[in-house]
Scaffold this motif. Sequence first.
Motif, PDB file in Angstrom:
ATOM      1  N   ALA A 110     -26.909 -16.206  -6.408  1.00 19.39           N
ATOM      2  CA  ALA A 110     -28.037 -15.275  -6.479  1.00 19.39           C
ATOM      3  C   ALA A 110     -29.195 -15.746  -5.600  1.00 19.39           C
ATOM      4  CB  ALA A 110     -28.503 -15.121  -7.920  1.00 19.39           C
ATOM      5  N   MET A 111     -29.485 -17.044  -5.636  1.00 14.15           N
ATOM      6  CA  MET A 111     -30.602 -17.552  -4.844  1.00 14.15           C
ATOM      7  C   MET A 111     -30.321 -17.461  -3.346  1.00 14.15           C
ATOM      8  SD  MET A 111     -32.967 -18.158  -6.989  1.00 14.15           S
ATOM      9  CE  MET A 111     -32.287 -16.656  -7.723  1.00 14.15           C
ATOM     10  N   LYS A 112     -29.073 -17.644  -2.958  1.00  9.90           N
ATOM     11  CA  LYS A 112     -28.732 -17.481  -1.536  1.00  9.90           C
ATOM     12  C   LYS A 112     -28.897 -16.035  -1.097  1.00  9.90           C
ATOM     13  CE  LYS A 112     -24.704 -19.547  -1.966  1.00  9.90           C
ATOM     14  NZ  LYS A 112     -23.364 -20.084  -1.648  1.00  9.90           N
ATOM     15  N   MET A 113     -28.513 -15.103  -1.969  1.00 11.67           N
ATOM     16  CA  MET A 113     -28.710 -13.691  -1.634  1.00 11.67           C
ATOM     17  C   MET A 113     -30.185 -13.398  -1.394  1.00 11.67           C
ATOM     18  SD  MET A 113     -28.333 -10.259  -3.922  1.00 11.67           S
ATOM     19  CE  MET A 113     -30.113 -10.010  -4.047  1.00 11.67           C
ATOM     20  N   HIS A 114     -31.022 -13.896  -2.288  1.00 10.25           N
ATOM     21  CA  HIS A 114     -32.464 -13.629  -2.153  1.00 10.25           C
ATOM     22  C   HIS A 114     -33.066 -14.362  -0.959  1.00 10.25           C
ATOM     23  CE1 HIS A 114     -33.261 -11.089  -5.646  1.00 10.25           C
ATOM     24  NE2 HIS A 114     -32.252 -11.731  -6.201  1.00 10.25           N
ATOM     25  N   ALA A 115     -32.476 -15.478  -0.564  1.00  7.30           N
ATOM     26  CA  ALA A 115     -32.965 -16.188   0.627  1.00  7.30           C
ATOM     27  C   ALA A 115     -32.803 -15.344   1.878  1.00  7.30           C
ATOM     28  CB  ALA A 115     -32.231 -17.513   0.783  1.00  7.30           C
ATOM     29  N   THR A 116     -31.769 -14.497   1.917  1.00  3.26           N
ATOM     30  CA  THR A 116     -31.576 -13.659   3.104  1.00  3.26           C
ATOM     31  C   THR A 116     -32.735 -12.698   3.311  1.00  3.26           C
ATOM     32  OG1 THR A 116     -30.338 -11.884   1.969  1.00  3.26           O
ATOM     33  CG2 THR A 116     -29.059 -13.750   2.828  1.00  3.26           C
ATOM     34  N   THR A 117     -33.370 -12.270   2.214  1.00  3.13           N
ATOM     35  CA  THR A 117     -34.477 -11.317   2.351  1.00  3.13           C
ATOM     36  C   THR A 117     -35.707 -11.979   2.959  1.00  3.13           C
ATOM     37  OG1 THR A 117     -35.502 -11.670   0.155  1.00  3.13           O
ATOM     38  CG2 THR A 117     -33.620 -10.175   0.266  1.00  3.13           C
ATOM     39  N   LEU A 118     -35.863 -13.271   2.722  1.00  7.74           N
ATOM     40  CA  LEU A 118     -37.006 -13.984   3.302  1.00  7.74           C
ATOM     41  C   LEU A 118     -36.825 -14.186   4.800  1.00  7.74           C
ATOM     42  CD1 LEU A 118     -37.556 -16.672   0.517  1.00  7.74           C
ATOM     43  CD2 LEU A 118     -38.869 -14.574   0.902  1.00  7.74           C
TER      44      LEU A 118
END
Length: 322
Positions: free
Chosen positions: A236-244
């Motif tokens: 989940a955290m890797k997915m959200h890192a893509t948005t940054l």
Amino acid sequence: MKATAIAHTNIALIKYWGKRDENLILPANSSLSITLDKFYTETSVEWMEDAKNDLFSLNGQIKQDAKVAQFLKILRAELDIPYFAKIDSVNHVPTAAGLASSASAFAALAVAGSAALGRQDDLANLSRLARRGSGSAARSLFGGLSIWEKGSRLDGLDSYAVPFNSPLTEKMAVVVAVVSDAEKAVSSRDGMKSTVLTSPFFHDWIQTAEEDLRNIKSAFLSGKFVEVGEILEHNAMKMHATTLGAKPPFTYFSPASLTVMDEVRKLRDEGIPAYFTMDAGPNVKIICLRENEKMVASRMEKLVKDVYICHAGEGAKVIQVD
């Protein structure tokens, strides 16, 4: 003939984030989810020979919904039927709980639409159909854990969900912490597209997501809950890192989201195995063992307004045919 079906929402533990085909809604990576028992959509479909247009109502109110209208066109083409439909749909999903009802809604619509024609479509075909309305709907055809296979065909015929069995399924709970009911600044669809087109992290996300799926399947089959939790949280955290890394950058985190995550980490420090995941929104879902669900929920209730305890739900099904 009229048919009524129900389908439950699901939460992705290995995320779907990015499409390889926007029109057919084909994912760039395979995903794994758990269907939830508390939240579902009930939909009735009646195909009408003399109608001049479709009629759609949601929670008792007539609606004009472009996604539903487009999906009905797809249903007519796929099921080879010329008639318009009357659809009555009721969402049994808390408002703004971050439990996207589109998955349960399009799964229920696909099942009811097929049954109203007296068809006996198998679950794989219904999953392919539901996917055309909302990608995650492909997984709501099944109870418990399911895997949405990304497939490799250009026509998408091999992209559908399949059930996945684990000894952990009946031992797990999902505690939903609703931290905000504000409208998102960036929709899930727009955020996903922006990430695919502009984030330099997207390529690595796809590669590691496939690795995460292989590893979590092994952990689920071995009954290793801690390993499952560590993989799903990191995914989940890797997915959200893509948005940054997108241009412009954006995030679905809120200060309250981060506070909840910190509390989950404190629970782990105290010896309670609990792990968080987030979709394209600020609300946090905590995966824990059923034996600890009340303790986890109690801690979340001190931080947020609404908390829900969920378990594995059943698959989509027809409940009435008239």
